[in-house]
Design a protein around this motif. Sequence first.
Motif, PDB file in Angstrom:
ATOM      1  N   THR A   1      33.621  33.002  42.057  1.00  0.00           N
ATOM      2  CA  THR A   1      34.121  31.742  41.524  1.00  0.00           C
ATOM      3  C   THR A   1      35.634  31.825  41.369  1.00  0.00           C
ATOM      4  N   THR A   2      36.268  30.669  41.291  1.00  0.00           N
ATOM      5  CA  THR A   2      37.715  30.666  41.049  1.00  0.00           C
ATOM      6  C   THR A   2      38.015  31.253  39.674  1.00  0.00           C
ATOM      7  N   ARG A   3      37.093  31.090  38.730  1.00  0.00           N
ATOM      8  CA  ARG A   3      37.278  31.686  37.394  1.00  0.00           C
ATOM      9  C   ARG A   3      37.353  33.206  37.496  1.00  0.00           C
ATOM     10  N   GLN A   4      36.422  33.805  38.259  1.00  0.00           N
ATOM     11  CA  GLN A   4      36.452  35.258  38.442  1.00  0.00           C
ATOM     12  C   GLN A   4      37.767  35.682  39.092  1.00  0.00           C
ATOM     13  N   LEU A   5      38.163  34.942  40.101  1.00  0.00           N
ATOM     14  CA  LEU A   5      39.387  35.269  40.823  1.00  0.00           C
ATOM     15  C   LEU A   5      40.601  35.180  39.902  1.00  0.00           C
ATOM     16  N   ASN A   6      40.652  34.141  39.090  1.00  0.00           N
ATOM     17  CA  ASN A   6      41.773  33.989  38.156  1.00  0.00           C
ATOM     18  C   ASN A   6      41.756  35.084  37.092  1.00  0.00           C
ATOM     19  N   ARG A   7      40.575  35.533  36.692  1.00  0.00           N
ATOM     20  CA  ARG A   7      40.491  36.634  35.714  1.00  0.00           C
ATOM     21  C   ARG A   7      40.997  37.937  36.332  1.00  0.00           C
ATOM     22  N   ILE A   8      40.736  38.143  37.618  1.00  0.00           N
ATOM     23  CA  ILE A   8      41.266  39.329  38.298  1.00  0.00           C
ATOM     24  C   ILE A   8      42.784  39.233  38.360  1.00  0.00           C
ATOM     25  N   ARG A   9      43.284  38.071  38.745  1.00  0.00           N
ATOM     26  CA  ARG A   9      44.733  37.895  38.872  1.00  0.00           C
ATOM     27  C   ARG A   9      45.453  38.059  37.534  1.00  0.00           C
ATOM     28  N   SER A  10      44.797  37.656  36.445  1.00  0.00           N
ATOM     29  CA  SER A  10      45.441  37.765  35.128  1.00  0.00           C
ATOM     30  C   SER A  10      45.324  39.168  34.545  1.00  0.00           C
TER      31      SER A  10
END
Length: 129
Positions: free
Chosen positions: A32-41
């Motif tokens: 999900t984009t949420r997972q991806l954003n959590r990785i990026r953060s």
Amino acid sequence: MTIIPREPFDRALSDHIDFWGTIGFARKAGMTTRQLNRIRSGDQPNPFHRAAEWSRLGSADTANQLVSMVCEANDGFFIQEGGSDATNIEDTIQKAADVIKGLADGSLDDEDRRLVQEAVAAMIGLLQK
């Protein structure tokens, strides 16, 4: 124990995301984009960084196998440099001889086909030096 810095892996992931866009990359990566954003953060581990850490924790052969799998998944080959050219040439010739024997007796399975690809890639690598 040496810890591999995360920053280069974050840059590599960002390059991939910039190429595909957040939604496109997330879709292609099966997340999900949420997972991806959590990785990026930094809230979730970067999978590139984690793979590098895990490879470091194993043997050199395990790390080489991981790099080889990544290369093969991207239609490439991993050729480990090292030793003298004479040793590399002898190893390449021995691999080629093993392949020729396997071709002659028709005993090539998936692992043998992988070895053929590695041997051919190694020979090409030596010829390009």
